[in-house]
Structures are given as C-alpha cells and as structure tokens.
Design a protein around this motif. Sequence first.
Motif: not given
Length: 213
Positions: A5, A7-8, A14, A19, A31, A34, A154-156
């Motif tokens: 994963i 994330d940013q 996680t 997510i 969320s 995504t 999408s940051k994730q």
Amino acid sequence: MSFAIIDQGRRVNTPLRSIFPDKGVDKSSASENTHSSTHNEKDLRTKNNEFREILERTSPPREETTPGTYDGLKPHQHPSAKKSGLIAEQIMSTPVHTIVEGTIVHAAWERMQALNISHLMVLDNSAKPVGILSALDIIALGRESTQSITSIYSKQLIAAAPHTQVEQIAACFLEFEINAIPIFDSGEQLVGIVCRSDLLRLIISGAHIESWA
C-alpha cells in the motif's frame, strides 16, 4: 504475493481491505481519493464485469488468492519454488508517464490525450511518486477545469513488484475494482505500470494464457 500500500508516497502496513474494500462493500463507506474512482461507479462496474467475463472465458479455473497486508516489494531471501507464468515486468508499460502535483486538470487531460493513455503517476516537487491520476477522475470533475489535480488524484494505491505474478494482478483488479497498479523495483524506483488495458491486450493476443493456471 508482492503487493504494498502506497499512501501519499509512503509505504504503509495498513491491510488492503481497510483502504480498498472488496466489491461487495457499499461504495459510500469506501475511502475517498483512492484509485477505485468512486466518481464513476456505474461505468467502472460495467467495465469490471466485462473484464471479468473476458478473463473467465480465456483463463482455466484457478484458486483465487487475495492480498492481505503489506509483505514487502523485495523478493524473499529464501523464496519458495517459483510458480510458472507471466510476471509484471513482462507486460508492464514503461517508461511511466508522469505529471507534477499542482498541474491544472485541463493540462493533465491534454497530456493524457496526447499520449493516448488513461493514467498518469503524480510526482511531488522532489520527483517522488505520490499518487495516480486517472481519466475517470478528470471526467468526473470536467475536462476543461482549471482546478489543480491535487484535489482529485488518488493518494492511496496498491503497488506491485516486477516479479509479481500477472494472475495475481488480475485478481487484484477484480477484487478491489482498480484500473492500474504501479510497479516499483527493490530500490523503490518506479519502473512501470500495469493497467487493465495491458491485460486485455494480453488476453486478446492469447499469449501464454495457459500458464496462468
């Protein structure tokens, strides 16, 4: 499996399902931002069903496996016997086309059109990958928008390694309803991207489909 994963721009431990809920979860609880692209749920579900039907028609039955938590992008020191079949580096698109965070939406759309692609990796000011922008994100907001892409990309996201099995990537696309997975090498460098279109071209060509079993 070799999934992580992001994330940013940072790898996190996680669990994937926290997510990226599976396709049975109400999208209103998922969320935001995504790369499952919640803005175009109906179109995405239709594409997902078409993709599933093609995959099931051309692939022999296999045991479904779903990635759990982050288990590292680097190969294990003592790997188990290697499974036959295609891996990500054999079908990924490279080099990966990118865009700088803060670019306006209209400029991003024009870049996609010029390159004939539907995804751009987003880089921060230090050229570090921090997310992914899809054509669906842009269409939902408006192609002519002068708003920054920062609010819509999408940051994730889920990332994979060059040695990740293609069938595992296909299962991930179906399970989490995503459209693209960036590929990072063991040095954490972005080396490619696998999109649904890459898999569809592979299926249509009939290349090594028998090895997916």
